[in-house]
Design a protein around this motif. Structure first.
Motif, PDB file in Angstrom:
ATOM      1  N   THR A   1       0.836  -1.202   0.000  1.00 29.80           N
ATOM      2  CA  THR A   1       0.000   0.000   0.000  1.00 29.80           C
ATOM      3  C   THR A   1       0.872   1.254   0.000  1.00 29.80           C
ATOM      4  O   THR A   1       0.614   2.203  -0.744  1.00 29.80           O
ATOM      5  CB  THR A   1      -0.934   0.004   1.232  1.00 29.80           C
ATOM      6  OG1 THR A   1      -1.706  -1.188   1.216  1.00 29.80           O
ATOM      7  CG2 THR A   1      -1.835   1.213   1.240  1.00 29.80           C
ATOM      8  N   GLY A   2       1.910   1.252   0.811  1.00 26.62           N
ATOM      9  CA  GLY A   2       2.837   2.384   0.861  1.00 26.62           C
ATOM     10  C   GLY A   2       3.525   2.620  -0.470  1.00 26.62           C
ATOM     11  O   GLY A   2       3.677   3.761  -0.916  1.00 26.62           O
ATOM     12  N   ARG A   3       3.949   1.529  -1.132  1.00 24.55           N
ATOM     13  CA  ARG A   3       4.599   1.661  -2.448  1.00 24.55           C
ATOM     14  C   ARG A   3       3.630   2.232  -3.480  1.00 24.55           C
ATOM     15  O   ARG A   3       4.002   3.061  -4.309  1.00 24.55           O
ATOM     16  CB  ARG A   3       5.147   0.317  -2.912  1.00 24.55           C
ATOM     17  CG  ARG A   3       6.475  -0.057  -2.273  1.00 24.55           C
ATOM     18  CD  ARG A   3       7.087  -1.291  -2.939  1.00 24.55           C
ATOM     19  NE  ARG A   3       6.423  -2.520  -2.543  1.00 24.55           N
ATOM     20  CZ  ARG A   3       6.763  -3.252  -1.492  1.00 24.55           C
ATOM     21  NH1 ARG A   3       7.754  -2.872  -0.723  1.00 24.55           N
ATOM     22  NH2 ARG A   3       6.117  -4.355  -1.206  1.00 24.55           N
ATOM     23  N   THR A   4       2.381   1.792  -3.432  1.00 22.97           N
ATOM     24  CA  THR A   4       1.372   2.298  -4.365  1.00 22.97           C
ATOM     25  C   THR A   4       1.148   3.790  -4.145  1.00 22.97           C
ATOM     26  O   THR A   4       1.099   4.560  -5.112  1.00 22.97           O
ATOM     27  CB  THR A   4       0.048   1.530  -4.193  1.00 22.97           C
ATOM     28  OG1 THR A   4       0.291   0.141  -4.407  1.00 22.97           O
ATOM     29  CG2 THR A   4      -1.011   2.021  -5.164  1.00 22.97           C
ATOM     30  N   LEU A   5       1.034   4.201  -2.892  1.00 23.24           N
ATOM     31  CA  LEU A   5       0.864   5.622  -2.591  1.00 23.24           C
ATOM     32  C   LEU A   5       2.090   6.432  -3.009  1.00 23.24           C
ATOM     33  O   LEU A   5       1.960   7.519  -3.581  1.00 23.24           O
ATOM     34  CB  LEU A   5       0.584   5.819  -1.104  1.00 23.24           C
ATOM     35  CG  LEU A   5      -0.770   5.358  -0.599  1.00 23.24           C
ATOM     36  CD1 LEU A   5      -0.844   5.441   0.923  1.00 23.24           C
ATOM     37  CD2 LEU A   5      -1.882   6.184  -1.232  1.00 23.24           C
ATOM     38  N   ALA A   6       3.272   5.916  -2.728  1.00 22.33           N
ATOM     39  CA  ALA A   6       4.494   6.623  -3.109  1.00 22.33           C
ATOM     40  C   ALA A   6       4.608   6.745  -4.620  1.00 22.33           C
ATOM     41  O   ALA A   6       5.022   7.797  -5.135  1.00 22.33           O
ATOM     42  CB  ALA A   6       5.716   5.898  -2.537  1.00 22.33           C
ATOM     43  N   GLN A   7       4.238   5.700  -5.340  1.00 25.72           N
ATOM     44  CA  GLN A   7       4.291   5.735  -6.799  1.00 25.72           C
ATOM     45  C   GLN A   7       3.304   6.766  -7.341  1.00 25.72           C
ATOM     46  O   GLN A   7       3.628   7.521  -8.257  1.00 25.72           O
ATOM     47  CB  GLN A   7       3.985   4.352  -7.354  1.00 25.72           C
ATOM     48  CG  GLN A   7       4.307   4.172  -8.808  1.00 25.72           C
ATOM     49  CD  GLN A   7       4.107   2.722  -9.227  1.00 25.72           C
ATOM     50  OE1 GLN A   7       3.177   2.059  -8.777  1.00 25.72           O
ATOM     51  NE2 GLN A   7       4.985   2.247 -10.090  1.00 25.72           N
TER      52      GLN A   7
END
Length: 184
Positions: free
Chosen positions: A157-163
């Protein structure tokens, strides 16, 4: 029509605020100790990084940004420790960008902020290698606390938000560059 980044408005608002008082010396020292603990935790996950840093034992690195200064010393174990306040730096890294938002934007785009480097060239090369190759395995640390599946989900989820944020910042930067190029 030029499109401004929403961060520029927020940054302007922050500049208009009065300068907060300097934190007490004990608080600054304690926060530096916490940062050193985190950096050492990350370094311990990468034996090659510790080997490289051990070769630089006793050398002092000073990082500066505006009025903030952070001074560390390489230990024989290949870790970091706070350097004595009067220790002469072997390497000084001064971040040239004044805007915290510009620094964050550069980091979000996978770039390093512009830095003025003074001192030991070999030590600077080792620090650059560390910056390029050592990464904190946050998911591994979270899995020790939350378990594997929740840690993986949280990181995904964090990677998706950061992307998504990285794409947003990239689009804003590209449109601002295009607008300033056509206005000139």
């Amino acid at each position: 029509m030029a499109t401004q980044s929403p961060f520029s408005m927020f940054e302007g608002f922050l500049k208009a605020l009065p300068t907060p008082p300097a934190p007490p010396a004990w608080m600054v020292e304690e926060s530096h100790r916490r940062v050193v603990l985190l950096l050492n935790h990350v370094l311990q996950q990468e034996p090659q990084a510790m080997e490289r840093l051990a070769r630089q034992k006793g050398k002092v690195v000073v990082s500066q940004w505006q009025q903030f200064t952070f001074k560390v010393q390489a230990t024989p174990a290949g870790l970091l420790d706070l350097a004595a306040p009067d220790a002469r730096p072997d390497l000084t890294l001064a971040i040239l960008e004044e805007s915290l938002f510009a620094i964050a934007q550069a980091l979000m785009q996978g770039e390093k902020p512009k830095v003025r480097i003074e001192g030991d060239v070999q030590l600077a090369a080792e620090i650059n290698w560390l910056a390029d190759h050592v990464r904190w395995d946050v998911e591994e640390d979270l899995s020790r606390i939350l378990g594997d599946a929740p840690a993986h989900l949280l990181m995904q989820t964090g990677r998706t938000l950061a992307q998504a944020l990285q794409q947003f910042v990239g689009k804003r930067t590209a449109s601002a560059d295009t607008a300033s190029g056509t206005a000139a």
